[in-house]
Enzyme design. Structure first.
Site, short mmCIF file in Angstrom:
data_model
loop_
_atom_site.label_atom_id
_atom_site.label_comp_id
_atom_site.label_asym_id
_atom_site.label_seq_id
_atom_site.Cartn_x
_atom_site.Cartn_y
_atom_site.Cartn_z
N ASP A 81 1.83 42.10 12.51
CA ASP A 81 3.01 41.47 11.90
C ASP A 81 4.20 42.42 11.75
OD1 ASP A 81 2.21 38.83 11.62
OD2 ASP A 81 1.13 39.22 9.74
N GLU A 84 7.29 41.31 13.89
CA GLU A 84 7.84 40.05 13.42
C GLU A 84 8.52 40.18 12.06
OE1 GLU A 84 5.29 36.77 14.26
OE2 GLU A 84 5.91 35.78 12.41
N ASP A 85 7.91 40.95 11.19
CA ASP A 85 8.37 40.96 9.79
C ASP A 85 9.19 42.19 9.38
OD1 ASP A 85 7.08 38.59 9.64
OD2 ASP A 85 5.33 39.35 8.57
N ASP A 146 -6.43 36.42 12.84
CA ASP A 146 -5.26 36.23 11.99
C ASP A 146 -5.33 34.85 11.32
OD1 ASP A 146 -2.72 36.51 10.89
OD2 ASP A 146 -1.68 35.92 12.73
MN MN Z 1 -0.59 37.52 10.40
#
Ligand code: MN
Length: 732
Positions: A81, A84-85, A146
């Site tokens: 992640d 993405e984050d 996930d």
């Molecule tokens: Mn995730």
């Protein structure tokens, strides 16, 4: 424990479940990745209130422990992640951890840029992930890890996010896990989905199974005792465990067979996992154990499943039998070697471990993966069709058929001769004119059954036809047939757009997406290109489109019930709470929108429903509706929560008497007209036919005479109706 300590202890636990034999060097890499991810996610918390980093750690742990993946995957899971984050990019990951891990992380990163309203971000992300499959199947395995962790922690999400994520899981992730042989994960995903989609039913079944296995524990002991003695006497080393069916599989069975839980008799199963004796083949030993059991108990002949001689396409190998226990109760017994058990529970990773050890199941799985890769490589279609077609390849119902030379081919259920032809070779498919099934001549649309021997007949003169698309179910056949028409398709598309724009100008409609949406909805198309192409090819006439656009928007809404948005979060949705302002984009968009009932599943008051907001309209489906599940997984960000509420409308009873010439479908036409009418509720219907003439009386509730008159007009307009009158003694 401080936050810092709980993070460290979660990570220590991860380190303790790494594959045995992980080198010190690799361990150091994992520690580095953890430190990096922890820093990157610093200060972020999950909805549950925990530090964010606990999520990647949990995903890495599932990847290592429950799927059996190695160092690179564990690192990718820890970093999944980050791009993405946080502000880090895939290039940063490549610089730090090398191109392989970077490409895994890239495959795990959802699509970032905003797309048009017609594109589904989820479907696109999923497609991207699947395309990575062609390079590395580990992306999907980590994605499943996930998803599993997200499902395990779903309770902290809002009610409608729960429904959305659960629907998506059931639609794509559970079948995918099954297809990749991750049986334990598939079962958990299904059970968790059910728990959030139908909480009450889940609870009832769960409790019933628990009581059942408690009640039957004595019986089970009496049943397995003699089996143990027999196995021991024959020198087998084994474990024997009692299992119950999963909640989801019981629920499915209840749905399919329309029975209550008491009607399901094979809730209990016993699994025997043995260490094979080195001097004998595993298969031989399975059948030997089978024989030791059937010496004691009578087997049910039609319930013997031999997945040793022909493993399932997901690699599953085992021998199942159902026998009658001491008190006349049926028990399923599953026989597996240790190797088979590991493949059954852990799927792919175990499958690679045993590759080359003559495991029949691994070839099946490889063949499937190759097939998926091939289908993916040929794809040019939109993300949604892509998802649908991919989904087709996930069906676990499959058939096994044979070539004239006796080679086995595995195809999805409902496959035709034409699917088989394409399975063998593209050219054979393209020139197919029919086939011989078990030496009998059949058309190419003929659906195959397991065990069929199939010979394909071809001709040089043959070329693919459009109607072939209706006869095939495999993505491979579909994509090859579409390839042939793709050029033609582009031309039709261009013409179709021209025609449609012409209509819009001619009718002086607003130049926005509204007319298009209306037509798409009416003809139940999900994709505007298909509509244009149909117009361009004259499969859909200009006139039909014009007629539809001129029609007044019908409202098929339920009469004295109505739907309203349910903005209240979580479980506290009970009466008495006021409506809260919408929390996110989809809700805000839906707030002022019209609510319509989906034509595919026609929910009625009392059904669990879910709203999907698109194009200024909220369509309400049953939660069980397959179309809704499909849409939820593709347009998950468009889900809005809705519920049925009772609306107080004063209504009056009225009786209509009607007659006419009888024809096929007369009754259903009349009732359809009534049910479509706004503000009218049907009470009773009575029809009679004598010598080709029918007579009917219908009692309805209406709000006013305006509604009643319009209803009578509409019934009169039906072909075959001669007379419609209102009886003055309404409540007779
Ligand atoms: Mn995730």
């Amino acid at each position: 424990m401080t936050e810092e300590e709980s993070v460290q202890s979660a990570f220590d636990e991860l380190m303790s479940v790494l594959r045995p034999g992980t080198t010190e060097e690799n361990r150091q890499l994992i520690v580095r990745a953890f430190e990096f991810a922890k820093e990157a996610h610093k200060g972020t918390i999950r909805r549950s209130g925990e530090p964010y980093i606990l999520h990647p750690i949990a995903v890495a742990r599932i990847a290592a422990k429950e799927i059996g993946l190695g160092t690179k995957s564990v690192i990718a899971a820890l970093l999944h992640d980050v791009v993405e984050d946080t502000d880090y990019t895939v290039e940063d990951i490549a610089n730090l951890y090398g191109p392989k891990i970077a490409s895994l992380v890239d495959g795990l990163t959802k699509i970032g840029e905003v797309m048009g309203a017609d594109t589904s971000r989820q479907a696109e992300s999923f497609r991207k992930m699947l395309l990575t499959l062609a390079d590395d199947v580990r992306v999907i395995l980590i994605k499943i890890a996930d998803r599993l962790h997200n499902m395990r922690t779903l309770a902290s999400m809002s009610l409608h996010k729960q429904v959305k994520i659960a629907g998506e899981t059931l639609y794509i992730y559970a079948p995918l896990a099954n297809r990749l042989g991750l049986h334990a994960i598939k079962t958990e995903l299904e059970d968790l989905s059910l728990k959030y989609e139908h909480p009450d039913e889940y609870q009832v079944i769960h409790e019933k199974i628990t009581t059942y296995s408690r009640e039957y524990s004595d019986l089970l002991e009496r049943f397995v005792g003699p089996i143990r003695e027999n196995l021991d006497a024959n020198g087998y080393v084994y474990t024997m465990t009692a299992r119950t069916k999963s909640v989801y599989s019981v629920w499915m069975k209840m749905q399919k067979q329309n029975v209550t839980i008491d009607g399901i008799y094979d809730l209990l199963a016993v699994r025997i996992v043995f260490d094979p004796k080195p001097e004998q083949p595993e298969k031989w030993q399975c059948w030997n154990i089978y024989s030791l059991i059937t010496d004691l108990y009578r087997p049910k002949p039609e319930r013997i499943r031999d997945w040793i001689s022909t493993p399932k396409a997901n690699g599953y190998e085992a021998l199942h039998l159902t026998v009658m226990g001491p008190a006349g109760q049926w028990f399923e017994v599953q026989i597996r070697s240790k190797r088979m058990d590991e493949i059954a529970e852990r799927g792919l990773a175990a499958h690679w471990k045993y590759k080359g050890e003559g495991a029949g199941g691994s070839q099946e799985l490889d063949r499937w993966l190759d097939g998926v890769k091939e289908a993916l490589a040929n794809q040019e279609s939109g993300a949604l069709e892509f998802l649908d077609e991919f989904k087709l390849n996930l069906f676990d119902k499959e058939i096994r058929v044979f070539t004239p030379k006796g080679h086995m081919k595995t195809l999805p259920k409902e496959s035709s001769v034409l699917d088989f032809a394409y399975e063998i070779h593209t050219e054979i498919g393209n020139t197919c004119i029919g086939g011989k099934v078990n030496h009998k001549l059949v058309p190419m649309s003929h659906r195959l059954k397991s065990g069929d021997q199939v010979e394909v007949l071809t001709s040089d003169k043959q070329t693919p036809q459009k109607e072939w698309l209706e006869w095939v179910v495999t993505a491979k056949a579909k994509s090859h047939i579409q390839d042939v028409f793709r050029k033609d398709y582009k031309e039709a598309l261009r013409e179709g757009i021209e025609i449609f724009e012409g209509i819009v100008r001619e009718l002086k409609l607003p130049p926005n997406s509204e007319p298009l949406r209306k037509v798409l909805e009416h003809f139940r198309w999900t994709n505007k290109d298909d509509l244009y192409a149909a117009l361009g090819r004259k499969n859909l006439s200009r006139e039909e489109v014009i007629r539809e656009l001129k029609k007044r928007q019908e409202n098929k809404f339920m009469k004295f019930w109505t739907l309203r948005f349910l903005w209240n979060d979580n479980k506290d949705t009970k009466k008495g709470k006021g409506e809260r302002p919408p929390a996110d984009e989809a809700e805000a968009e839906a707030a002022g929108a019209e609510i319509v009932v989906a034509p595919c599943c026609n929910p009625i008051p009392g059904d669990d429903v879910v709203g999907i907001s698109m194009g200024g309209k909220v369509t309400v489906h049953k939660r069980k509706c397959p179309e809704a599940i499909r849409l939820m997984s593709s347009y998950g960000d468009k889900i809005v929560p809705v519920e049925w509420v009772k609306e107080q409308v004063i209504s009056f009873p009225a009786t209509l008497r009607m007659s006419g010439i009888d024809r096929v479908g007369m009754v259903s036409d009349v009732t359809t007209v009534i049910s479509k009418e706004n503000g009218v509720n049907m009470r009773t219907v009575h029809f009679e036919t004598k010598a080709g003439v029918w007579e009917g009386s219908v009692q309805v509730y209406v709000r006013n005479t305006g509604d009643l008159n319009r209803l009578m007009e509409n019934i009169r307009a039906l072909p075959g109706v001669r007379e419609v009158v209102r009886l003055e003694t309404a409540d007779s």
